[in-house]
Motif scaffolding. Structure first.
Motif, mmCIF file in Angstrom:
data_model
loop_
_atom_site.group_PDB
_atom_site.id
_atom_site.type_symbol
_atom_site.label_atom_id
_atom_site.label_comp_id
_atom_site.label_asym_id
_atom_site.label_seq_id
_atom_site.Cartn_x
_atom_site.Cartn_y
_atom_site.Cartn_z
ATOM 1 N N LEU A 1 -15.655 67.140 48.561
ATOM 2 C CA LEU A 1 -17.048 67.263 48.990
ATOM 3 C C LEU A 1 -17.668 68.608 48.632
ATOM 4 C CD1 LEU A 1 -17.176 65.518 52.486
ATOM 5 C CD2 LEU A 1 -18.516 64.932 50.468
ATOM 6 N N GLN A 2 -16.899 69.678 48.713
ATOM 7 C CA GLN A 2 -17.450 71.004 48.468
ATOM 8 C C GLN A 2 -17.593 71.315 46.977
ATOM 9 O OE1 GLN A 2 -18.862 72.057 51.226
ATOM 10 N NE2 GLN A 2 -17.684 73.866 51.741
ATOM 11 N N ILE A 3 -16.663 70.842 46.170
ATOM 12 C CA ILE A 3 -16.624 71.269 44.771
ATOM 13 C C ILE A 3 -16.493 70.102 43.794
ATOM 14 C CG2 ILE A 3 -15.321 72.579 43.041
ATOM 15 C CD1 ILE A 3 -16.740 74.411 44.922
ATOM 16 N N LEU A 4 -15.435 69.293 43.960
ATOM 17 C CA LEU A 4 -15.009 68.387 42.894
ATOM 18 C C LEU A 4 -16.008 67.273 42.615
ATOM 19 C CD1 LEU A 4 -11.244 68.195 43.902
ATOM 20 C CD2 LEU A 4 -12.274 69.572 42.080
ATOM 21 N N LEU A 5 -16.549 66.651 43.665
ATOM 22 C CA LEU A 5 -17.530 65.586 43.448
ATOM 23 C C LEU A 5 -18.800 66.125 42.793
ATOM 24 C CD1 LEU A 5 -17.188 63.549 46.771
ATOM 25 C CD2 LEU A 5 -16.414 62.850 44.495
ATOM 26 N N ALA A 6 -19.215 67.326 43.183
ATOM 27 C CA ALA A 6 -20.405 67.918 42.573
ATOM 28 C C ALA A 6 -20.186 68.198 41.087
ATOM 29 C CB ALA A 6 -20.780 69.209 43.300
ATOM 30 N N LEU A 7 -18.994 68.667 40.729
ATOM 31 C CA LEU A 7 -18.698 68.918 39.317
ATOM 32 C C LEU A 7 -18.669 67.619 38.526
ATOM 33 C CD1 LEU A 7 -15.902 71.647 39.639
ATOM 34 C CD2 LEU A 7 -18.307 71.978 39.006
ATOM 35 N N GLN A 8 -18.057 66.582 39.104
ATOM 36 C CA GLN A 8 -18.034 65.289 38.410
ATOM 37 C C GLN A 8 -19.441 64.713 38.278
ATOM 38 O OE1 GLN A 8 -14.976 63.303 40.876
ATOM 39 N NE2 GLN A 8 -13.824 62.982 38.987
ATOM 40 N N ALA A 9 -20.259 64.850 39.327
ATOM 41 C CA ALA A 9 -21.634 64.346 39.255
ATOM 42 C C ALA A 9 -22.404 65.036 38.139
ATOM 43 C CB ALA A 9 -22.335 64.558 40.592
ATOM 44 N N GLU B 1 -28.085 65.647 41.367
ATOM 45 C CA GLU B 1 -28.285 65.538 42.802
ATOM 46 C C GLU B 1 -28.278 64.080 43.257
ATOM 47 O OE1 GLU B 1 -30.210 69.361 41.454
ATOM 48 O OE2 GLU B 1 -30.247 67.277 40.782
ATOM 49 N N SER B 2 -28.925 63.213 42.472
ATOM 50 C CA SER B 2 -28.977 61.801 42.842
ATOM 51 C C SER B 2 -27.617 61.134 42.718
ATOM 52 C CB SER B 2 -30.001 61.074 41.966
ATOM 53 O OG SER B 2 -31.302 61.553 42.197
ATOM 54 N N VAL B 3 -26.876 61.458 41.653
ATOM 55 C CA VAL B 3 -25.529 60.901 41.496
ATOM 56 C C VAL B 3 -24.654 61.293 42.680
ATOM 57 C CG1 VAL B 3 -23.412 60.988 40.118
ATOM 58 C CG2 VAL B 3 -25.619 60.764 38.979
ATOM 59 N N LEU B 4 -24.675 62.581 43.027
ATOM 60 C CA LEU B 4 -23.862 63.046 44.147
ATOM 61 C C LEU B 4 -24.296 62.377 45.444
ATOM 62 C CD1 LEU B 4 -21.680 64.973 45.198
ATOM 63 C CD2 LEU B 4 -23.464 66.714 45.469
ATOM 64 N N ALA B 5 -25.595 62.218 45.627
ATOM 65 C CA ALA B 5 -26.101 61.594 46.846
ATOM 66 C C ALA B 5 -25.632 60.147 46.963
ATOM 67 C CB ALA B 5 -27.626 61.658 46.870
ATOM 68 N N TRP B 6 -25.704 59.388 45.860
ATOM 69 C CA TRP B 6 -25.291 57.982 45.904
ATOM 70 C C TRP B 6 -23.797 57.844 46.151
ATOM 71 C CZ3 TRP B 6 -28.273 54.150 46.913
ATOM 72 C CH2 TRP B 6 -29.614 54.167 46.528
ATOM 73 N N GLY C 1 -9.536 72.929 36.845
ATOM 74 C CA GLY C 1 -9.902 71.590 36.397
ATOM 75 C C GLY C 1 -10.069 70.623 37.547
ATOM 76 N N VAL C 2 -10.888 69.605 37.298
ATOM 77 C CA VAL C 2 -11.155 68.600 38.329
ATOM 78 C C VAL C 2 -9.889 67.818 38.665
ATOM 79 C CG1 VAL C 2 -12.413 66.466 38.810
ATOM 80 C CG2 VAL C 2 -13.608 68.405 37.783
ATOM 81 N N ALA C 3 -9.152 67.378 37.651
ATOM 82 C CA ALA C 3 -7.937 66.590 37.893
ATOM 83 C C ALA C 3 -6.905 67.399 38.671
ATOM 84 C CB ALA C 3 -7.354 66.113 36.566
ATOM 85 N N GLY C 4 -6.724 68.652 38.297
ATOM 86 C CA GLY C 4 -5.781 69.499 39.016
ATOM 87 C C GLY C 4 -6.186 69.721 40.453
ATOM 88 N N GLY C 5 -7.475 69.878 40.706
ATOM 89 C CA GLY C 5 -7.958 70.066 42.073
ATOM 90 C C GLY C 5 -7.678 68.859 42.946
ATOM 91 N N TYR C 6 -7.943 67.656 42.426
ATOM 92 C CA TYR C 6 -7.668 66.447 43.200
ATOM 93 C C TYR C 6 -6.174 66.290 43.464
ATOM 94 C CZ TYR C 6 -12.385 64.446 42.948
ATOM 95 O OH TYR C 6 -13.719 64.200 43.112
ATOM 96 N N THR C 7 -5.355 66.571 42.479
ATOM 97 C CA THR C 7 -3.905 66.437 42.644
ATOM 98 C C THR C 7 -3.389 67.403 43.702
ATOM 99 O OG1 THR C 7 -3.678 65.767 40.314
ATOM 100 C CG2 THR C 7 -1.690 66.525 41.446
ATOM 101 N N ALA C 8 -3.858 68.628 43.668
ATOM 102 C CA ALA C 8 -3.434 69.615 44.656
ATOM 103 C C ALA C 8 -3.836 69.192 46.063
ATOM 104 C CB ALA C 8 -4.026 70.985 44.315
ATOM 105 N N CYS C 9 -5.049 68.666 46.220
ATOM 106 C CA CYS C 9 -5.499 68.199 47.538
ATOM 107 C C CYS C 9 -4.644 67.038 48.027
ATOM 108 C CB CYS C 9 -6.967 67.788 47.479
ATOM 109 S SG CYS C 9 -8.122 69.168 47.276
ATOM 110 N N ALA C 10 -4.270 66.124 47.121
ATOM 111 C CA ALA C 10 -3.437 64.981 47.503
ATOM 112 C C ALA C 10 -2.066 65.435 47.995
ATOM 113 C CB ALA C 10 -3.288 64.036 46.308
ATOM 114 N N VAL C 11 -1.439 66.360 47.278
ATOM 115 C CA VAL C 11 -0.110 66.847 47.661
ATOM 116 C C VAL C 11 -0.172 67.562 49.008
ATOM 117 C CG1 VAL C 11 1.723 68.458 47.038
ATOM 118 C CG2 VAL C 11 0.714 66.995 45.284
ATOM 119 N N PHE C 12 -1.167 68.397 49.191
ATOM 120 C CA PHE C 12 -1.283 69.145 50.448
ATOM 121 C C PHE C 12 -1.509 68.199 51.620
ATOM 122 C CE2 PHE C 12 -3.023 71.688 53.780
ATOM 123 C CZ PHE C 12 -2.454 72.946 53.619
#
Length: 416
Positions: free
Chosen positions: A39-47, A59-64, A179-190
């Motif tokens: 929510l803070q970083i990764l989704l905004a970067l992907q949007a 902004e609209s992509v992230l909002a949806w 990187g976005v992929a690395g961030g998601y993986t780290a969050c999943a492991v934690f």
């Protein structure tokens, strides 16, 4: 400490120990890592990456995407809370859902790590909300199951501290891993690692088969409606939480874009991390202390009122003092206010629950007041930022919403 027996419906009287509180708090924080790294970083970067090919603004992509996930969260939290209320297993009522929800959440974060389009991103985020809400509903319900009333402010404080640490850790992992992929993986492991100590070390209370009501779809679905007329204190407490969380969600949703587009901060990703850390430090300074103080004086409402007022002032500062120093001051004040609110409001909510058999379901309905603002915030924020005055108006609206929420707590009659 109480052992796992068939006393799941008893009102707890024995104080829980530090080990139980620490393990549950760590599990709670780990779930928030799984939510707030995205929510803070990764989704905004992907949007921002996917928006050019969609015909929509970032902004609209992230909002949806966040709005769709929040809709899933609205249904998932009370649904899984109700299922955990009825669960009869050798592992207790809550633990099976904590395990299943955490495992599913980790797999869903890995799906997001490989997302190649807005649609995959949206599906992945909805699955994260579905699964982690199953775990969160069970973790939350463990408190009224095990903690006596005059210890709930303190335990709520530690859960709140873990929550903000989860936001900070999630934001940090998303920023520094690379990187976005690395961030998601780290969050999943934690997320998985943080839940394990509670699951492995602390047996859950078991529900006796005789105490589980017979299955009836109509009764099950009807149970999600908590009549404001029959339970007015619960209704006012819910509305207070909803409005204060809505004000907070309006602040956080476009924070990255606010730094980048309004303040023109050179490194907005790092800026979000700094503001989150400042907010976390001041929150940690108040969240446990205020919960303990509330337990000792036996009162909840004054703490909620003044914390809401302080948060409204801080949010208004973002509208009137649009500089980097102003953002830091606002983040610090928001942390102080939200720290007090988080612990005391949690204790307040458990104090107004109708009955022991439905603790998970009722807390799930209450937790809609946390997730519904994620739906409402994008709906309100996107047109305000785009057409109705930009970030200045957005933060003034957020301040007003939070202030109204704080004042409505005075309508609760059954709690000091």
């Amino acid at each position: 400490m109480t052992t796992a027996t068939t006393t799941a419906l008893d009102e707890p009287v024995e104080r829980v120990g530090r080990g139980w509180t620490a393990s549950l708090s760590l599990a709670n924080g780990a779930i928030w890592v799984g939510w707030y790294g995205p929510l803070q970083i990764l989704l905004a970067l992907q949007a921002a990456d996917f928006a050019p090919g969609t015909g929509m603004s970032k902004e609209s992509v992230l909002a949806w995407v966040t709005g769709a996930g929040a809709v899933v969260s609205l249904a998932a939290n009370p649904f899984f809370g109700a299922l955990s209320d009825r669960t009869v297993s050798r592992f207790g009522r809550r633990t099976p859902w904590i395990v299943a929800g955490t495992g599913g959440g980790a797999l869903s974060l890995l799906l997001l790590a490989g997302a190649g389009s807005v649609w995959t991103m949206a599906v992945g985020w909805c699955l994260v909300q579905l699964t982690l809400n199953a775990a969160f509903a069970a973790v939350t319900a463990a408190v009224p199951d095990r903690v006596p009333r005059l210890q709930r402010g303190a335990v709520g404080g530690w859960l709140g501290a873990a929550q903000i640490l989860g936001v900070v850790v999630g934001t940090g992992l998303a920023t520094v891993v690379g990187g976005v992929a690395g961030g998601y993986t780290a969050c999943a492991v934690f997320t998985v690692a943080g839940v394990l100590p509670y699951v492995l070390r602390h047996p859950d209370l078991r529900l006796a088969p005789a105490d589980r009501p017979e299955w009836d779809w109509r009764a099950f679905l009807a149970g999600f409606w908590l009549s404001p007329r029959r339970h007015p204190d619960l209704a006012w407490a819910w509305l207070t939480r909803f409005l204060i969380n809505l004000g907070n969600a309006l602040v956080l949703l476009y924070l990255l874009y606010y730094l980048r587009d309004q303040l023109h901060y050179a490194d907005p990703d790092t800026g979000v991390l700094i503001l989150t850390a400042v907010n976390g430090v001041t929150l940690l300074a108040t969240v446990v202390v205020s919960g303990i103080a509330s337990d000792r004086v036996g009162r909840r409402k004054p703490f909620v009122i003044w914390s809401g007022v302080l948060m409204a002032v801080a949010t208004a500062a973002l509208a009137g003092w649009q500089t980097w120093p102003g953002a830091i001051v606002a983040a610090a004040l928001l942390g102080i206010g939200f720290g007090v609110f988080t612990s005391v409001d949690f204790a307040l909510m458990t104090d107004v629950l109708p009955r022991a058999l439905d603790r998970g379901k009722d807390l799930g309905v209450i937790n809609i007041a946390n997730s519904l603002p994620q739906v409402a915030a994008p709906v309100l924020a996107a047109p305000i930022v785009t057409y109705l005055g930009g970030y200045r108006v957005l933060y003034l609206v957020a301040a007003g919403v939070g202030l109204v929420g704080a004042l409505l707590v005075t309508r609760i009659r059954g709690v000091e």
